[in-house]
Enzyme design. Structure first.
Site, short mmCIF file in Angstrom:
data_model
loop_
_atom_site.label_atom_id
_atom_site.label_comp_id
_atom_site.label_asym_id
_atom_site.label_seq_id
_atom_site.Cartn_x
_atom_site.Cartn_y
_atom_site.Cartn_z
N GLU A 1 7.75 1.79 14.76
CA GLU A 1 8.48 2.52 13.74
C GLU A 1 8.38 4.00 14.06
OE1 GLU A 1 6.87 0.71 9.97
OE2 GLU A 1 8.89 -0.14 9.95
N GLU B 1 4.84 -4.82 11.79
CA GLU B 1 3.77 -3.84 11.57
C GLU B 1 2.67 -4.56 10.81
OE1 GLU B 1 3.42 -1.06 12.78
OE2 GLU B 1 5.41 -0.41 13.39
N CYS C 1 -3.46 0.12 6.93
CA CYS C 1 -3.52 -0.81 8.07
C CYS C 1 -4.21 -0.21 9.28
CB CYS C 1 -2.11 -1.21 8.44
SG CYS C 1 -1.05 0.23 8.64
N ASN D 1 0.80 -1.23 0.00
CA ASN D 1 0.00 0.00 0.00
C ASN D 1 0.84 1.28 0.00
OD1 ASN D 1 0.84 -0.58 2.58
ND2 ASN D 1 -1.08 0.03 3.57
P1 NAP Z 1 1.16 -9.82 3.20
O1 NAP Z 1 0.47 -10.72 2.24
O2 NAP Z 1 1.25 -10.25 4.60
O3 NAP Z 1 2.62 -9.60 2.60
C1 NAP Z 1 3.54 -8.71 3.21
C2 NAP Z 1 4.93 -8.98 2.68
O4 NAP Z 1 5.41 -10.22 3.21
C3 NAP Z 1 4.99 -9.14 1.15
O5 NAP Z 1 6.19 -8.57 0.68
C4 NAP Z 1 4.98 -10.64 0.99
O6 NAP Z 1 5.49 -11.06 -0.25
C5 NAP Z 1 5.85 -11.07 2.15
N1 NAP Z 1 5.70 -12.46 2.59
C6 NAP Z 1 4.62 -13.28 2.45
N2 NAP Z 1 4.87 -14.47 3.05
C7 NAP Z 1 6.13 -14.42 3.56
C8 NAP Z 1 6.96 -15.33 4.28
N3 NAP Z 1 6.55 -16.57 4.61
N4 NAP Z 1 8.19 -14.92 4.66
C9 NAP Z 1 8.64 -13.67 4.37
N5 NAP Z 1 7.89 -12.77 3.67
C10 NAP Z 1 6.65 -13.13 3.28
O7 NAP Z 1 0.52 -8.37 3.21
P2 NAP Z 1 0.03 -7.50 1.98
O8 NAP Z 1 -1.19 -8.14 1.41
O9 NAP Z 1 1.18 -7.18 1.09
O10 NAP Z 1 -0.36 -6.14 2.71
C11 NAP Z 1 -1.57 -5.95 3.36
C12 NAP Z 1 -1.42 -6.20 4.84
O11 NAP Z 1 -0.38 -5.41 5.36
C13 NAP Z 1 -2.67 -5.82 5.63
O12 NAP Z 1 -2.92 -6.80 6.60
C14 NAP Z 1 -2.27 -4.51 6.29
O13 NAP Z 1 -2.97 -4.22 7.45
C15 NAP Z 1 -0.82 -4.73 6.53
N6 NAP Z 1 -0.14 -3.44 6.68
C16 NAP Z 1 0.32 -3.06 7.91
C17 NAP Z 1 0.94 -1.83 8.08
C18 NAP Z 1 1.45 -1.38 9.43
O14 NAP Z 1 2.31 -0.50 9.46
N7 NAP Z 1 0.99 -1.91 10.53
C19 NAP Z 1 1.09 -0.98 6.98
C20 NAP Z 1 0.64 -1.40 5.75
C21 NAP Z 1 0.02 -2.63 5.60
P3 NAP Z 1 4.53 -11.12 -1.53
O15 NAP Z 1 3.25 -10.45 -1.21
O16 NAP Z 1 5.28 -10.44 -2.57
O17 NAP Z 1 4.30 -12.57 -1.80
#
Ligand code: NAP
Length: 485
Positions: free
Chosen positions: A459, A251, A285, A154
Protein backbone atom coordinates in the site's frame (compact mmCIF):
# COMPACT_ATOMS: atom_id res chain seq x y z
CA UNK A 1 -25.16 9.69 20.53
CA UNK A 2 -22.52 11.69 22.32
CA UNK A 3 -20.43 12.55 19.32
CA UNK A 4 -20.82 14.72 16.26
CA UNK A 5 -20.89 13.77 12.60
CA UNK A 6 -22.95 10.70 13.30
CA UNK A 7 -23.54 8.60 10.15
CA UNK A 8 -27.25 8.48 9.43
CA UNK A 9 -27.61 4.88 8.22
CA UNK A 10 -25.73 1.58 8.03
CA UNK A 11 -24.57 1.54 4.41
CA UNK A 12 -23.50 4.04 1.79
CA UNK A 13 -24.40 3.03 -1.76
CA UNK A 14 -24.64 4.97 -5.00
CA UNK A 15 -23.87 8.30 -3.38
CA UNK A 16 -26.36 8.07 -0.50
CA UNK A 17 -26.99 6.46 2.87
CA UNK A 18 -29.02 3.27 2.70
CA UNK A 19 -30.71 1.40 5.53
CA UNK A 20 -31.96 -2.17 5.58
CA UNK A 21 -33.09 -3.24 9.01
CA UNK A 22 -33.48 -6.86 7.99
CA UNK A 23 -29.70 -7.32 8.31
CA UNK A 24 -28.26 -8.64 11.58
CA UNK A 25 -27.82 -5.99 14.25
CA UNK A 26 -24.26 -4.79 14.89
CA UNK A 27 -24.11 -2.72 18.09
CA UNK A 28 -21.53 0.07 18.20
CA UNK A 29 -19.78 -0.05 21.57
CA UNK A 30 -17.69 2.82 22.97
CA UNK A 31 -14.60 1.02 24.30
CA UNK A 32 -13.93 3.59 27.02
CA UNK A 33 -17.21 2.86 28.81
CA UNK A 34 -18.63 -0.31 27.29
CA UNK A 35 -21.81 1.65 26.48
CA UNK A 36 -23.73 1.06 23.31
CA UNK A 37 -23.56 4.28 21.33
CA UNK A 38 -25.10 3.17 18.08
CA UNK A 39 -26.42 0.38 15.94
CA UNK A 40 -25.87 -0.61 12.35
CA UNK A 41 -27.19 -3.54 10.37
CA UNK A 42 -25.11 -6.06 8.47
CA UNK A 43 -25.52 -6.01 4.72
CA UNK A 44 -27.94 -8.63 3.49
CA UNK A 45 -27.14 -10.37 0.18
CA UNK A 46 -29.49 -7.84 -1.46
CA UNK A 47 -27.49 -4.91 -0.04
CA UNK A 48 -24.19 -6.45 -1.14
CA UNK A 49 -25.62 -6.96 -4.60
CA UNK A 50 -26.87 -3.37 -4.71
CA UNK A 51 -23.42 -2.03 -3.73
CA UNK A 52 -21.51 -4.10 -6.27
CA UNK A 53 -24.04 -3.23 -8.98
CA UNK A 54 -23.59 0.48 -8.18
CA UNK A 55 -19.80 0.19 -8.29
CA UNK A 56 -19.93 -1.79 -11.53
CA UNK A 57 -22.25 0.71 -13.20
CA UNK A 58 -20.18 3.72 -12.12
CA UNK A 59 -16.77 2.33 -13.10
CA UNK A 60 -16.61 2.94 -16.89
CA UNK A 61 -17.52 6.62 -16.66
CA UNK A 62 -15.19 7.13 -13.68
CA UNK A 63 -12.32 5.51 -15.59
CA UNK A 64 -13.15 7.64 -18.63
CA UNK A 65 -12.72 10.92 -16.74
CA UNK A 66 -9.40 12.60 -17.26
CA UNK A 67 -7.05 11.37 -14.53
CA UNK A 68 -6.52 14.94 -13.40
CA UNK A 69 -10.25 15.33 -12.84
CA UNK A 70 -10.29 12.18 -10.70
CA UNK A 71 -7.29 13.52 -8.86
CA UNK A 72 -8.96 16.86 -8.25
CA UNK A 73 -11.90 15.12 -6.57
CA UNK A 74 -9.57 13.14 -4.30
CA UNK A 75 -7.63 16.28 -3.42
CA UNK A 76 -10.85 18.11 -2.62
CA UNK A 77 -11.88 15.22 -0.35
CA UNK A 78 -8.51 15.53 1.41
CA UNK A 79 -9.17 19.22 2.05
CA UNK A 80 -12.60 18.51 3.50
CA UNK A 81 -11.14 15.84 5.76
CA UNK A 82 -8.53 18.25 7.07
CA UNK A 83 -11.14 20.95 7.67
CA UNK A 84 -13.24 18.46 9.67
CA UNK A 85 -10.32 16.81 11.40
CA UNK A 86 -11.60 17.51 14.91
CA UNK A 87 -15.07 16.02 14.35
CA UNK A 88 -13.67 13.06 12.43
CA UNK A 89 -11.15 12.45 15.22
CA UNK A 90 -13.92 12.47 17.82
CA UNK A 91 -15.80 9.91 15.72
CA UNK A 92 -12.65 7.76 15.35
CA UNK A 93 -12.16 7.91 19.13
CA UNK A 94 -15.73 6.71 19.69
CA UNK A 95 -15.38 3.96 17.07
CA UNK A 96 -12.02 2.63 18.33
CA UNK A 97 -11.42 4.02 21.85
CA UNK A 98 -8.06 5.47 20.76
CA UNK A 99 -7.20 8.69 22.64
CA UNK A 100 -8.10 11.96 20.95
CA UNK A 101 -4.44 12.90 21.41
CA UNK A 102 -3.70 10.21 18.79
CA UNK A 103 -6.72 10.45 16.52
CA UNK A 104 -6.22 14.21 16.01
CA UNK A 105 -2.85 13.53 14.36
CA UNK A 106 -2.97 9.98 12.99
CA UNK A 107 -6.31 9.08 11.45
CA UNK A 108 -8.27 11.57 9.33
CA UNK A 109 -4.95 13.33 8.77
CA UNK A 110 -3.27 10.22 7.35
CA UNK A 111 -6.42 9.45 5.37
CA UNK A 112 -6.20 12.96 3.92
CA UNK A 113 -2.51 12.39 3.16
CA UNK A 114 -3.44 9.36 1.06
CA UNK A 115 -6.24 11.16 -0.79
CA UNK A 116 -3.93 14.11 -1.46
CA UNK A 117 -0.97 11.96 -2.54
CA UNK A 118 -2.93 9.72 -4.93
CA UNK A 119 -4.97 12.70 -6.08
CA UNK A 120 -1.70 14.34 -7.13
CA UNK A 121 -0.38 11.14 -8.66
CA UNK A 122 -3.48 10.45 -10.77
CA UNK A 123 -2.48 12.79 -13.59
CA UNK A 124 1.00 11.30 -13.81
CA UNK A 125 -0.07 7.70 -14.42
CA UNK A 126 0.95 6.74 -17.89
CA UNK A 127 2.07 3.82 -19.96
CA UNK A 128 5.39 3.78 -21.81
CA UNK A 129 6.74 3.87 -25.31
CA UNK A 130 8.99 0.94 -26.21
CA UNK A 131 11.14 1.42 -29.35
CA UNK A 132 11.68 -1.79 -31.35
CA UNK A 133 13.67 -0.55 -34.32
CA UNK A 134 11.24 0.27 -37.10
CA UNK A 135 8.34 -1.08 -35.05
CA UNK A 136 7.36 -0.04 -31.59
CA UNK A 137 5.12 -0.98 -28.70
CA UNK A 138 3.37 0.98 -26.08
CA UNK A 139 1.58 0.21 -22.84
CA UNK A 140 -1.70 1.50 -21.52
CA UNK A 141 -2.27 1.53 -17.78
CA UNK A 142 -5.85 0.45 -17.22
CA UNK A 143 -8.09 0.20 -14.20
CA UNK A 144 -8.95 -3.25 -12.87
CA UNK A 145 -12.69 -2.59 -12.41
CA UNK A 146 -14.59 -3.03 -9.15
CA UNK A 147 -12.30 -3.39 -6.12
CA UNK A 148 -13.34 -4.66 -2.72
CA UNK A 149 -11.66 -3.26 0.40
CA UNK A 150 -12.02 -5.08 3.71
CA UNK A 151 -10.78 -3.37 6.85
CA UNK A 152 -9.49 -4.24 10.31
CA UNK A 153 -10.72 -2.28 13.34
CA UNK A 154 -7.60 -0.45 14.46
CA UNK A 155 -7.46 2.36 11.86
CA UNK A 156 -10.91 2.49 10.24
CA UNK A 157 -10.55 5.89 8.55
CA UNK A 158 -6.96 5.36 7.44
CA UNK A 159 -7.58 1.88 6.05
CA UNK A 160 -10.58 3.07 4.01
CA UNK A 161 -8.44 5.88 2.54
CA UNK A 162 -5.28 3.79 2.01
CA UNK A 163 -7.38 1.43 -0.13
CA UNK A 164 -9.87 3.87 -1.63
CA UNK A 165 -7.44 6.60 -2.71
CA UNK A 166 -5.14 4.54 -4.98
CA UNK A 167 -8.07 2.47 -6.27
CA UNK A 168 -10.03 5.56 -7.30
CA UNK A 169 -6.96 7.38 -8.65
CA UNK A 170 -6.46 4.51 -11.12
CA UNK A 171 -10.08 4.62 -12.31
CA UNK A 172 -11.48 1.75 -10.26
CA UNK A 173 -14.56 1.91 -8.09
CA UNK A 174 -14.76 0.37 -4.62
CA UNK A 175 -17.03 -1.41 -2.22
CA UNK A 176 -15.53 -1.18 1.28
CA UNK A 177 -16.51 -3.36 4.22
CA UNK A 178 -15.32 -2.04 7.58
CA UNK A 179 -14.74 -4.33 10.53
CA UNK A 180 -17.96 -4.98 12.42
CA UNK A 181 -16.15 -3.66 15.52
CA UNK A 182 -15.64 -0.16 14.02
CA UNK A 183 -18.37 0.44 11.45
CA UNK A 184 -18.70 4.24 11.56
CA UNK A 185 -15.65 5.99 10.13
CA UNK A 186 -15.66 4.58 6.60
CA UNK A 187 -19.19 5.95 6.14
CA UNK A 188 -17.83 9.45 6.68
CA UNK A 189 -15.09 8.84 4.09
CA UNK A 190 -17.80 7.88 1.58
CA UNK A 191 -19.89 10.92 2.46
CA UNK A 192 -16.89 13.24 2.03
CA UNK A 193 -15.94 11.73 -1.32
CA UNK A 194 -19.47 12.40 -2.57
CA UNK A 195 -19.29 15.96 -1.29
CA UNK A 196 -15.96 16.38 -3.08
CA UNK A 197 -17.57 15.39 -6.37
CA UNK A 198 -17.15 11.62 -6.68
CA UNK A 199 -20.05 10.37 -8.79
CA UNK A 200 -22.58 7.99 -7.20
CA UNK A 201 -21.31 4.41 -6.96
CA UNK A 202 -17.61 5.27 -7.03
CA UNK A 203 -17.04 4.54 -3.31
CA UNK A 204 -19.58 2.44 -1.43
CA UNK A 205 -19.64 1.09 2.13
CA UNK A 206 -21.40 -2.07 3.24
CA UNK A 207 -21.44 -3.22 6.86
CA UNK A 208 -21.16 -6.80 7.94
CA UNK A 209 -19.21 -9.62 9.46
CA UNK A 210 -16.85 -12.08 7.78
CA UNK A 211 -19.76 -13.62 5.90
CA UNK A 212 -20.50 -10.32 4.14
CA UNK A 213 -16.82 -10.00 3.34
CA UNK A 214 -16.83 -13.50 1.86
CA UNK A 215 -19.80 -12.63 -0.34
CA UNK A 216 -17.99 -9.57 -1.65
CA UNK A 217 -14.79 -11.50 -2.32
CA UNK A 218 -16.48 -14.24 -4.33
CA UNK A 219 -18.73 -12.04 -6.45
CA UNK A 220 -17.72 -12.49 -10.10
CA UNK A 221 -18.13 -8.75 -10.79
CA UNK A 222 -15.23 -7.99 -8.42
CA UNK A 223 -11.76 -7.75 -9.98
CA UNK A 224 -9.61 -7.16 -6.91
CA UNK A 225 -9.65 -7.64 -3.17
CA UNK A 226 -7.57 -5.68 -0.69
CA UNK A 227 -7.72 -6.97 2.87
CA UNK A 228 -6.28 -5.59 6.08
CA UNK A 229 -6.65 -8.22 8.76
CA UNK A 230 -5.13 -11.24 10.42
CA UNK A 231 -3.00 -13.81 8.63
CA UNK A 232 -5.68 -16.46 9.24
CA UNK A 233 -8.34 -14.37 7.48
CA UNK A 234 -5.81 -13.42 4.80
CA UNK A 235 -5.23 -17.05 3.87
CA UNK A 236 -8.98 -17.62 3.48
CA UNK A 237 -9.58 -14.48 1.46
CA UNK A 238 -6.49 -15.03 -0.72
CA UNK A 239 -7.66 -18.58 -1.51
CA UNK A 240 -11.20 -17.42 -2.34
CA UNK A 241 -9.85 -14.67 -4.62
CA UNK A 242 -7.40 -17.06 -6.28
CA UNK A 243 -10.26 -19.39 -7.23
CA UNK A 244 -11.36 -16.72 -9.71
CA UNK A 245 -7.86 -15.34 -10.41
CA UNK A 246 -8.61 -12.00 -8.79
CA UNK A 247 -5.91 -9.51 -7.89
CA UNK A 248 -5.17 -9.21 -4.18
CA UNK A 249 -3.40 -7.03 -1.68
CA UNK A 250 -3.00 -8.62 1.74
CA UNK A 251 -1.98 -6.43 4.69
CA UNK A 252 -1.79 -8.92 7.53
CA UNK A 253 -0.38 -9.39 10.99
CA UNK A 254 3.12 -9.53 12.36
CA UNK A 255 5.44 -10.37 15.22
CA UNK A 256 8.06 -7.85 14.31
CA UNK A 257 11.51 -7.52 15.85
CA UNK A 258 13.08 -4.34 17.16
CA UNK A 259 16.79 -4.71 17.87
CA UNK A 260 18.57 -2.40 20.32
CA UNK A 261 22.36 -2.59 20.15
CA UNK A 262 24.62 -1.63 23.04
CA UNK A 263 25.68 1.63 21.33
CA UNK A 264 22.10 2.85 20.74
CA UNK A 265 20.81 6.16 22.06
CA UNK A 266 18.90 4.46 24.81
CA UNK A 267 16.21 7.10 25.31
CA UNK A 268 15.43 7.06 21.59
CA UNK A 269 15.34 3.26 21.62
CA UNK A 270 12.92 3.31 24.55
CA UNK A 271 10.84 5.93 22.72
CA UNK A 272 10.73 3.62 19.68
CA UNK A 273 9.78 0.66 21.85
CA UNK A 274 6.96 2.68 23.46
CA UNK A 275 5.63 3.83 20.08
CA UNK A 276 6.01 0.31 18.69
CA UNK A 277 4.15 -1.39 21.55
CA UNK A 278 1.79 1.01 23.28
CA UNK A 279 0.54 3.55 20.71
CA UNK A 280 -3.12 2.74 20.00
CA UNK A 281 -2.92 0.45 23.06
CA UNK A 282 -0.64 -1.83 21.08
CA UNK A 283 -3.23 -2.55 18.37
CA UNK A 284 -0.94 -1.92 15.39
CA UNK A 285 0.04 -4.60 12.89
CA UNK A 286 3.62 -3.39 12.42
CA UNK A 287 4.43 -3.21 16.14
CA UNK A 288 7.90 -4.25 17.24
CA UNK A 289 6.63 -6.65 19.86
CA UNK A 290 9.85 -8.65 20.15
CA UNK A 291 12.33 -6.14 21.53
CA UNK A 292 15.80 -7.68 21.42
CA UNK A 293 18.03 -5.69 23.79
CA UNK A 294 21.79 -6.24 24.01
CA UNK A 295 22.63 -7.91 27.31
CA UNK A 296 25.07 -5.12 28.26
CA UNK A 297 22.31 -2.51 28.44
CA UNK A 298 19.27 -4.63 29.21
CA UNK A 299 18.78 -3.73 32.89
CA UNK A 300 19.28 0.00 32.26
CA UNK A 301 16.81 -0.23 29.34
CA UNK A 302 14.21 -1.95 31.54
CA UNK A 303 14.61 0.49 34.42
CA UNK A 304 14.20 3.56 32.23
CA UNK A 305 11.35 1.93 30.29
CA UNK A 306 9.43 1.27 33.52
CA UNK A 307 10.05 4.88 34.65
CA UNK A 308 8.74 6.26 31.39
CA UNK A 309 5.71 3.94 31.39
CA UNK A 310 4.78 5.24 34.83
CA UNK A 311 4.20 8.66 33.23
CA UNK A 312 1.59 7.36 30.77
CA UNK A 313 -1.73 9.16 31.23
CA UNK A 314 -4.31 6.39 31.21
CA UNK A 315 -7.93 7.41 31.15
CA UNK A 316 -10.73 9.10 29.27
CA UNK A 317 -9.78 9.07 25.57
CA UNK A 318 -11.67 12.31 25.02
CA UNK A 319 -9.31 14.14 27.37
CA UNK A 320 -6.52 15.39 25.15
CA UNK A 321 -3.99 14.79 27.93
CA UNK A 322 -4.75 11.04 27.90
CA UNK A 323 -1.95 9.15 26.16
CA UNK A 324 -3.14 5.58 26.64
CA UNK A 325 -6.71 4.36 26.12
CA UNK A 326 -8.73 1.15 26.19
CA UNK A 327 -8.64 -1.91 23.98
CA UNK A 328 -11.11 -1.81 21.10
CA UNK A 329 -13.48 -4.42 22.55
CA UNK A 330 -14.10 -6.77 25.42
CA UNK A 331 -13.23 -9.70 23.15
CA UNK A 332 -9.83 -8.22 22.26
CA UNK A 333 -9.18 -7.35 25.91
CA UNK A 334 -9.86 -10.96 26.91
CA UNK A 335 -7.50 -12.27 24.21
CA UNK A 336 -4.73 -10.04 25.54
CA UNK A 337 -5.38 -10.94 29.20
CA UNK A 338 -5.11 -14.61 28.22
CA UNK A 339 -1.70 -14.00 26.65
CA UNK A 340 -0.56 -12.20 29.82
CA UNK A 341 -1.57 -15.25 31.88
CA UNK A 342 0.25 -17.58 29.51
CA UNK A 343 3.40 -15.44 29.74
CA UNK A 344 3.34 -15.64 33.53
CA UNK A 345 2.79 -19.40 33.43
CA UNK A 346 5.63 -19.91 30.97
CA UNK A 347 8.06 -18.02 33.24
CA UNK A 348 8.49 -14.59 31.64
CA UNK A 349 9.44 -11.88 34.18
CA UNK A 350 6.75 -9.21 34.60
CA UNK A 351 8.43 -5.79 34.68
CA UNK A 352 5.41 -3.49 34.31
CA UNK A 353 1.63 -3.71 34.13
CA UNK A 354 0.03 -7.09 33.66
CA UNK A 355 -3.50 -6.33 34.90
CA UNK A 356 -6.87 -5.20 33.68
CA UNK A 357 -7.49 -1.68 35.00
CA UNK A 358 -10.32 -1.38 37.50
CA UNK A 359 -12.64 1.04 35.69
CA UNK A 360 -15.39 0.94 33.08
CA UNK A 361 -14.34 0.05 29.56
CA UNK A 362 -11.72 -2.32 28.26
CA UNK A 363 -8.48 -1.08 29.78
CA UNK A 364 -5.30 -3.11 30.28
CA UNK A 365 -2.10 -1.69 31.79
CA UNK A 366 0.85 -1.19 29.46
CA UNK A 367 2.66 -4.46 30.10
CA UNK A 368 6.32 -5.45 29.75
CA UNK A 369 7.80 -8.91 30.13
CA UNK A 370 11.57 -9.43 30.33
CA UNK A 371 13.65 -12.62 30.08
CA UNK A 372 11.36 -13.74 27.27
CA UNK A 373 12.77 -16.63 25.27
CA UNK A 374 12.16 -17.40 21.60
CA UNK A 375 10.01 -20.45 22.33
CA UNK A 376 7.53 -18.67 24.62
CA UNK A 377 4.02 -18.17 23.26
CA UNK A 378 4.19 -14.37 23.62
CA UNK A 379 7.35 -14.33 21.49
CA UNK A 380 5.74 -16.36 18.71
CA UNK A 381 2.11 -15.28 18.40
CA UNK A 382 0.66 -11.90 17.49
CA UNK A 383 -1.10 -10.53 20.61
CA UNK A 384 -2.40 -7.23 19.21
CA UNK A 385 -2.42 -5.46 22.53
CA UNK A 386 -0.13 -3.52 24.91
CA UNK A 387 2.28 -6.34 25.71
CA UNK A 388 6.00 -5.91 25.04
CA UNK A 389 8.39 -8.86 25.14
CA UNK A 390 12.02 -8.04 25.90
CA UNK A 391 14.54 -10.67 24.80
CA UNK A 392 18.32 -10.66 25.38
CA UNK A 393 21.01 -11.07 22.76
CA UNK A 394 24.79 -10.69 22.44
CA UNK A 395 25.79 -11.24 18.85
CA UNK A 396 24.70 -9.56 15.60
CA UNK A 397 24.42 -12.72 13.48
CA UNK A 398 22.59 -14.50 16.28
CA UNK A 399 20.01 -11.75 16.66
CA UNK A 400 19.35 -11.53 12.92
CA UNK A 401 18.72 -15.27 12.75
CA UNK A 402 16.42 -15.16 15.78
CA UNK A 403 14.58 -12.07 14.50
CA UNK A 404 13.87 -13.91 11.24
CA UNK A 405 12.71 -17.11 12.93
CA UNK A 406 9.02 -16.31 12.56
CA UNK A 407 6.36 -16.98 9.96
CA UNK A 408 5.74 -13.23 9.79
CA UNK A 409 7.67 -10.45 8.07
CA UNK A 410 5.82 -7.16 8.32
CA UNK A 411 8.27 -4.78 10.01
CA UNK A 412 11.65 -4.60 11.70
CA UNK A 413 13.64 -1.90 13.45
CA UNK A 414 17.24 -1.37 14.52
CA UNK A 415 18.60 1.11 17.04
CA UNK A 416 22.36 1.73 16.81
CA UNK A 417 24.71 4.67 16.39
CA UNK A 418 26.80 2.56 13.98
CA UNK A 419 25.21 3.35 10.63
CA UNK A 420 27.04 0.59 8.76
CA UNK A 421 25.68 -1.89 11.23
CA UNK A 422 22.20 -0.35 10.97
CA UNK A 423 22.06 -0.83 7.20
CA UNK A 424 23.77 -4.24 7.34
CA UNK A 425 21.29 -5.60 9.91
CA UNK A 426 18.25 -4.21 8.09
CA UNK A 427 19.63 -5.84 4.93
CA UNK A 428 19.56 -9.20 6.71
CA UNK A 429 16.07 -8.92 8.18
CA UNK A 430 13.08 -10.47 6.42
CA UNK A 431 10.51 -7.67 6.62
CA UNK A 432 8.74 -5.29 4.28
CA UNK A 433 8.62 -2.07 6.30
CA UNK A 434 11.80 -1.28 8.23
CA UNK A 435 13.17 1.45 10.47
CA UNK A 436 16.61 2.63 11.53
CA UNK A 437 16.63 4.61 14.78
CA UNK A 438 12.86 5.04 14.56
CA UNK A 439 9.74 2.92 14.69
CA UNK A 440 6.28 2.74 13.10
CA UNK A 441 6.47 5.73 10.79
CA UNK A 442 4.15 5.16 7.82
CA UNK A 443 4.26 8.16 5.50
CA UNK A 444 2.11 7.76 2.39
CA UNK A 445 5.19 8.46 0.24
CA UNK A 446 6.87 5.16 1.27
CA UNK A 447 5.56 1.69 0.35
CA UNK A 448 4.00 -0.25 3.21
CA UNK A 449 3.46 -4.01 3.44
CA UNK A 450 4.86 -7.32 4.53
CA UNK A 451 6.67 -10.44 3.36
CA UNK A 452 6.13 -14.09 4.32
CA UNK A 453 2.82 -14.61 6.18
CA UNK A 454 2.43 -10.85 6.68
CA UNK A 455 1.04 -10.36 3.23
CA UNK A 456 1.43 -9.67 -0.45
CA UNK A 457 1.39 -6.39 -2.34
CA UNK A 458 2.13 -2.91 -1.07
CA UNK A 459 0.00 0.00 0.00
CA UNK A 460 1.00 3.65 -0.31
CA UNK A 461 3.55 5.28 -2.60
CA UNK A 462 3.79 4.64 -6.34
CA UNK A 463 4.05 0.93 -5.49
CA UNK A 464 0.31 0.84 -4.74
CA UNK A 465 -0.46 1.87 -8.32
CA UNK A 466 0.90 -1.47 -9.55
CA UNK A 467 -1.71 -3.20 -7.41
CA UNK A 468 -4.69 -1.15 -8.61
CA UNK A 469 -3.99 -1.13 -12.35
CA UNK A 470 -2.94 -3.46 -15.11
CA UNK A 471 -0.92 -2.94 -18.26
CA UNK A 472 -2.16 -3.53 -21.75
CA UNK A 473 0.73 -3.73 -24.20
CA UNK A 474 0.25 -2.92 -27.84
CA UNK A 475 2.68 -3.96 -30.60
CA UNK A 476 2.65 -1.62 -33.60
CA UNK A 477 4.14 -2.87 -36.88
CA UNK A 478 5.14 -0.08 -39.24
CA UNK A 479 5.92 -2.27 -42.27
CA UNK A 480 4.50 -5.37 -43.95
CA UNK A 481 3.66 -8.55 -42.09
CA UNK A 482 6.03 -11.40 -43.04
CA UNK A 483 4.12 -14.68 -42.82
CA UNK A 484 5.57 -18.16 -43.66
CA UNK A 485 2.86 -18.89 -46.19
P1 NAP B 1 -9.64 -10.07 11.08
O1 NAP B 1 -10.41 -10.79 12.12
O2 NAP B 1 -8.77 -10.86 10.20
O3 NAP B 1 -10.71 -9.28 10.20
C1 NAP B 1 -10.32 -8.41 9.16
C2 NAP B 1 -11.52 -8.11 8.28
O4 NAP B 1 -11.83 -9.28 7.50
C3 NAP B 1 -12.80 -7.78 9.06
O5 NAP B 1 -13.51 -6.79 8.36
C4 NAP B 1 -13.52 -9.10 9.06
O6 NAP B 1 -14.90 -8.97 9.29
C5 NAP B 1 -13.22 -9.60 7.66
N1 NAP B 1 -13.36 -11.04 7.46
C6 NAP B 1 -13.28 -12.05 8.38
N2 NAP B 1 -13.42 -13.25 7.76
C7 NAP B 1 -13.61 -13.01 6.44
C8 NAP B 1 -13.81 -13.83 5.29
N3 NAP B 1 -13.86 -15.18 5.37
N4 NAP B 1 -13.95 -13.24 4.08
C9 NAP B 1 -13.88 -11.89 3.95
N5 NAP B 1 -13.71 -11.06 5.02
C10 NAP B 1 -13.55 -11.61 6.24
O7 NAP B 1 -8.73 -8.93 11.69
P2 NAP B 1 -9.10 -7.89 12.84
O8 NAP B 1 -9.21 -8.64 14.13
O9 NAP B 1 -10.22 -7.02 12.40
O10 NAP B 1 -7.79 -6.98 12.86
C11 NAP B 1 -6.63 -7.34 13.51
C12 NAP B 1 -5.65 -7.97 12.55
O11 NAP B 1 -5.43 -7.12 11.46
C13 NAP B 1 -4.28 -8.20 13.18
O12 NAP B 1 -3.80 -9.46 12.80
C14 NAP B 1 -3.44 -7.10 12.58
O13 NAP B 1 -2.07 -7.38 12.54
C15 NAP B 1 -4.04 -6.97 11.23
N6 NAP B 1 -3.73 -5.65 10.66
C16 NAP B 1 -2.84 -5.56 9.63
C17 NAP B 1 -2.51 -4.32 9.10
C18 NAP B 1 -1.53 -4.17 7.97
O14 NAP B 1 -1.56 -3.15 7.29
N7 NAP B 1 -0.66 -5.12 7.71
C19 NAP B 1 -3.09 -3.17 9.63
C20 NAP B 1 -4.00 -3.30 10.66
C21 NAP B 1 -4.32 -4.55 11.18
P3 NAP B 1 -15.46 -8.90 10.79
O15 NAP B 1 -14.32 -8.73 11.72
O16 NAP B 1 -16.36 -7.75 10.79
O17 NAP B 1 -16.15 -10.20 11.04
Amino acid sequence: MAYPTQPTASHYINGAYVEDQTGDEIPVIYPATGDRIGLVHAGTPAIVDQAIAAAKAAQPAWAALSPRERGRILTRAAQIMRERNYDLSVLETHDTGKPLQETLVADATSGADALEYFGGLAGTLTGEHIPLGEDWAYTIREALGVCVGIGAWNYPTQIACWKGAPALACGNTMVFKPSETTPLCALKVAEILTEAGAPPGVFNVVQGMGQTGAQLVTDPRVAKVSLTGSAATGKKVYAAAAAEMKHVTMELGGKSPMIVFEDADIENAIGGAILGNFYSSGQICSNGTRVFVHRAIKEHFLTRLAERLATARIGDPMDEKTSFGPMVSQAQMNIVLRYIDIAKTEGARLVAGGQRIDRDGFYIEPTVFADVTDDMTIAREEIFGPVMSVLDFEDEDEVIARANATEYGLSAGVFTRDLSRGHRVIGGLQAGSCFINSYNDAPVEAPFGGVKASGVGRENARAAIEHYSQLKSVYVRMGDVEAPF
